[in-house]
Scaffold this motif. Structure first.
Motif, mmCIF file in Angstrom:
data_model
loop_
_atom_site.group_PDB
_atom_site.id
_atom_site.type_symbol
_atom_site.label_atom_id
_atom_site.label_comp_id
_atom_site.label_asym_id
_atom_site.label_seq_id
_atom_site.Cartn_x
_atom_site.Cartn_y
_atom_site.Cartn_z
ATOM 1 N N ASP A 64 0.880 -1.170 0.000
ATOM 2 C CA ASP A 64 0.000 0.000 0.000
ATOM 3 C C ASP A 64 0.913 1.214 0.000
ATOM 4 O O ASP A 64 1.507 1.558 1.018
ATOM 5 C CB ASP A 64 -0.894 -0.049 1.246
ATOM 6 N N THR A 65 1.058 1.824 -1.168
ATOM 7 C CA THR A 65 2.061 2.871 -1.354
ATOM 8 C C THR A 65 1.433 4.248 -1.223
ATOM 9 O O THR A 65 0.567 4.620 -2.010
ATOM 10 C CB THR A 65 2.696 2.747 -2.749
ATOM 11 N N THR B 214 1.762 13.425 -6.303
ATOM 12 C CA THR B 214 2.364 14.024 -7.496
ATOM 13 C C THR B 214 3.636 14.782 -7.106
ATOM 14 O O THR B 214 4.661 14.705 -7.784
ATOM 15 C CB THR B 214 1.362 15.003 -8.155
ATOM 16 N N ASP C 169 -1.951 15.897 3.898
ATOM 17 C CA ASP C 169 -2.643 14.729 4.445
ATOM 18 C C ASP C 169 -2.513 14.700 5.964
ATOM 19 O O ASP C 169 -1.530 15.183 6.529
ATOM 20 C CB ASP C 169 -2.018 13.425 3.906
ATOM 21 N N ARG D 187 -7.499 13.261 -8.107
ATOM 22 C CA ARG D 187 -7.378 14.388 -7.206
ATOM 23 C C ARG D 187 -8.032 15.622 -7.811
ATOM 24 O O ARG D 187 -7.800 15.933 -8.969
ATOM 25 C CB ARG D 187 -5.879 14.609 -7.025
HETATM 26 C C1 WTA Z 1 -3.841 10.192 -1.479
HETATM 27 C C2 WTA Z 1 -1.132 9.817 -6.305
HETATM 28 C C3 WTA Z 1 -3.861 6.837 1.373
HETATM 29 C C4 WTA Z 1 -3.322 11.186 -0.463
HETATM 30 C C5 WTA Z 1 0.129 8.939 -6.171
HETATM 31 C C6 WTA Z 1 -2.357 12.016 -1.276
HETATM 32 C C7 WTA Z 1 -3.219 7.973 -0.513
HETATM 33 C C8 WTA Z 1 -3.021 12.077 -2.623
HETATM 34 C C9 WTA Z 1 -2.381 6.899 -0.891
HETATM 35 C C10 WTA Z 1 -2.044 12.286 -3.743
HETATM 36 C C11 WTA Z 1 -2.355 5.742 -0.047
HETATM 37 C C12 WTA Z 1 -2.192 8.496 -2.356
HETATM 38 N N1 WTA Z 1 -3.107 5.769 1.065
HETATM 39 N N2 WTA Z 1 -3.947 7.933 0.610
HETATM 40 N N3 WTA Z 1 -1.635 4.666 -0.337
HETATM 41 N N4 WTA Z 1 -1.765 7.253 -2.045
HETATM 42 N N5 WTA Z 1 -3.080 8.928 -1.448
HETATM 43 O O1 WTA Z 1 -1.065 13.551 -6.296
HETATM 44 O O2 WTA Z 1 -4.394 11.970 0.005
HETATM 45 O O3 WTA Z 1 -2.785 12.075 -7.433
HETATM 46 O O4 WTA Z 1 -2.137 13.306 -0.744
HETATM 47 O O5 WTA Z 1 -0.769 11.143 -6.258
HETATM 48 O O6 WTA Z 1 -3.674 10.812 -2.749
HETATM 49 O O7 WTA Z 1 -2.676 12.170 -4.991
HETATM 50 P P1 WTA Z 1 -1.838 12.292 -6.328
#
Ligand code: WTA
Length: 644
Positions: A407-408, A412, A496, A522
């Motif tokens: 769970d990564t 961005t 977050d 997002r």
């Molecule tokens: C959320 C996507 C929980 C988080 C790679 C972050 C997550 C936003 C997780 C970024 C995860 C991403 N568990 N929340 N494994 N991965 N998020 O920029 O709120 O599209 O700030 O990048 O997605 O979204 P972005």
């Protein structure tokens, strides 16, 4: 949280690249001796034309970071050329078309030729180092060629997700002044075509500087043609040489811009640079997915998002891996598609978003069990918090209990994985992104900006630079400083919230700002509000997220109409269409509630906290409404709430 399950590291992962001991040693070293650690990692993962003079330096209080200063390299040499002696005939990209009968294998030799040809086309059209090129593409190999061709000549690509509207595309092209656009006639998803070129035409009508539009013929559907601007991709690449000198780039030269949503205003062009970005994505690809020579890896993201950049294109190719690119959707022709593709191409690693997992879970287990899935070794998730039920289903039903789940958590702005289990090193807990990746120093901050020690909950921030850190917001460096480096001085602020348990594991609780995460996409509430108020009959709007079973969050819009306007269903439809037009189908409101008044403080600030509670139907925790200018508007909104 004693009721939380822990899944131990599976026996068959004892010989993973990173085990518990190596993780501890390497992590400590990455924090305590970053220079030495990253010098070694760069030697292992990157090929420089000129060695860097320094490894790293930063000052987060000024938002500054520099990695591998003085080094020269080209990303495509690292992702393609240097693999040729050993893997010219190995598949670099497996392309699985929307139609299950259509696929294609592209070898590293073919990738090299395609990228070189397109790079030559770009050069012939006047594209030089530092120029911006916009890419608005379906999920076809040419999307990857386009990104890499930009990197070959030192141009900065800006990929715009193919689901964005003409207006959204236009804004992005103008913001970074892209002179060239690469697109396709149409995209194909779930058996339906997407009118990319028609959208591009509308966008380009307002972009006078964009002199070239390269068009890939994907479907051959009817399109408009402007002979002074439009060029068929296949014609152009056929006319140029198959070799192209790579542009030597400084380690800190920009590689790409990717627009992403924040709490306020228009989307920001997040800027990433060359060596640090490539190193972090390459390292995390290898370690997070425990990548082995010859494996087939599949990330279901779209290249329009950062996940597609880092984990379909750059991370895998830098490692000489075979990366699968999927044009379609997980439910077409039916909900078994992903598992059929896994069997067909013997996929070892499958990386997707919780929203897809929840949708497939809802479709029923028979779609999964119809496929053997024997090739699967590792499962990954990204993009939003995964609820433990979905995690358990993914683990037990899809992975039959033998594939660790990574769970990564990342963004961005972070370029690559920040919190993640490593399959051979980290026991997992459903719903937790677990522990930091190498070089990442997460902290939880309280309301006063003080670091919380031990178990606790707060705002998630990062204390030291990591190689793939955001370097700027294109054209507005101050905005980067204000957004990420001002809330808590000396830290990168993620936006977050998170909780840390007694084992030091992190649990992301979601955004603490006005950013929505809808099906892993997002979006800023402000963007949707701006779209709604474009309608003549709308006086005001406030948009919040609410819990949604499949999408994670749904879009809930409170709309105040101009005095005397009749609130009709037809008007609701117009507003939904308006959001789709302005932003794209991903911004389609799930619920519109007419709001004769919005809860505001006496100074006129909308109290979103209350609107979120009403949207979530959590009325007993509404909180104090006495500071509102007119508390009675809340009763009216509750009375007519749409989500019960
Ligand atoms: C959320 C996507 C929980 C988080 C790679 C972050 C997550 C936003 C997780 C970024 C995860 C991403 N568990 N929340 N494994 N991965 N998020 O920029 O709120 O599209 O700030 O990048 O997605 O979204 P972005």
């Amino acid at each position: 949280m004693s009721d939380v399950k822990t899944y131990p590291i599976p026996q068959n992962f004892q010989d993973a690249h990173i085990n518990k001991e190596t993780y501890d040693v390497m992590y400590a070293r990455s924090i305590n001796e970053p220079e030495a650690f990253y010098r070694e990692q760069a030697e292992q993962f990157l090929t420089f034309e000129r060695a860097p003079d320094a490894i790293c330096s930063w000052d987060l209080s000024k938002g500054e970071a520099s990695w591998f200063a003085g080094g020269k390299l080209n990303v495509t040499v690292n992702c393609i050329d240097r693999h040729l002696p050993a893997r010219a005939q190995q598949t670099a990209i497996i392309w699985e078309g929307d139609d299950p009968a259509v696929d294609k294998h592209i070898t590293y030799a073919e990738l090299h030729e395609q990228v070189c040809r397109l790079a030559n086309v770009l050069r012939a059209r006047g594209v030089k180092k530092g120029d911006r090129v916009c890419i608005y593409m379906p999920m076809i190999p040419e999307a990857a060629y386009a990104m890499l061709a930009c990197a070959r000549v030192g141009a900065v690509h800006s990929v715009v997700f193919g689901g964005f509207s003409p207006d959204a595309l236009k804004d992005r092209i103008l913001d970074s002044d892209c002179r060239v656009l690469i697109t396709a006639d149409e995209g194909v998803r779930g058996g339906k075509s997407v009118a990319l070129k028609a959208n591009a035409d509308k966008a380009l009508a307002a972009c006078p500087n964009t002199h070239t539009c390269l068009v890939v013929k994907r479907t051959g559907g009817a399109i408009q043609w402007d002979a002074s601007r439009d060029v068929w991709y296949h014609d152009a690449v056929a006319e140029v040489p198959a070799e192209c000198e790579p542009e030597p780039m400084d380690a800190e030269d920009p590689l790409f811009i990717l627009y992403t949503s924040g709490s306020t205003g228009k989307p920001k062009g997040v800027l990433h640079t060359t060596a640090g970005y490539l190193l972090h994505t390459a390292m995390s690809f290898k370690y997070t997915f425990d990548y082995r020579e010859g494996e087939v890896y599949w990330c279901t993201a779209d290249v329009g998002w950062v996940t597609g950049h880092s984990y379909i294109v750059y991370g895998p190719l830098c490692n000489g891996a075979t990366t699968l690119m999927f044009e379609g959707v997980p439910t077409y022709p039916d909900a078994s598609r992903c598992w059929q593709v896994v069997d067909k191409h013997k996929v070892n690693t499958f990386y997707t978003a919780p929203t897809a997992i929840r949708a497939l879970m809802g479709a029923g287990n028979e779609y999964v069990t119809r496929a053997s899935r024997q090739s699967l070794r590792i499962l990954g998730t990204v993009g939003e918090p995964i609820n433990p039920e979905a995690w358990e289903w993914y683990f037990h039903t899809v992975g039959e209990g033998r594939c660790p789940i990574v769970d990564t958590w990342w963004q961005t702005e972070t370029g690559g994985h920040m919190l993640t289990p490593l399959p051979g090193a980290t026991a997992t807990k459903p719903g937790s992104a677990t522990l930091p990746f190498f070089g990442v120093q997460p902290v939880l901050l309280d309301g006063e900006g003080r670091e919380i020690e031990g178990a606790g909950e707060g705002s998630l921030a990062i204390k030291a630079s990591w190689p793939s850190q955001i370097r700027s917001v294109y054209g507005d460096h101050q905005r980067m400083l204000d957004t990420y480096f001002s809330t808590f001085k000396g830290y990168y602020f993620t936006g977050d919230g998170a909780r840390r348990d007694a084992d030091g594991y992190y649990w992301i609780t979601g955004r603490v700002d006005d950013v929505l995460n809808v099906s892993g996409h997002r979006m800023g509430t402000a963007e949707i509000e701006s779209a709604l108020v474009l309608h003549d009959l709308v006086a005001e709007s406030a948009v919040v997220g609410y819990p949604h079973d499949i999408k994670g969050q749904g879009i809930y819009c409170y709309v105040t109409l101009m005095a005397g306007t009749e609130p009709t269903d037809a008007l609701k439809k117009e507003l939904v269409a308006l959001c789709t037009k302005e932003i794209g189908p991903i911004a389609k409101p799930d619920i519109i509630q007419w709001a004769p008044g919005l809860p505001k403080t006496r100074s006129g600030k909308i109290m979103r906290r209350i609107l979120r509670k009403i949207a979530a139907n959590e009325l007993d925790t509404l909180g104090d409404t006495s500071t509102l200018a007119d508390p009675s508007v809340v009763d009216e909104l509750i009375e007519n709430r749409a989500n019960r």
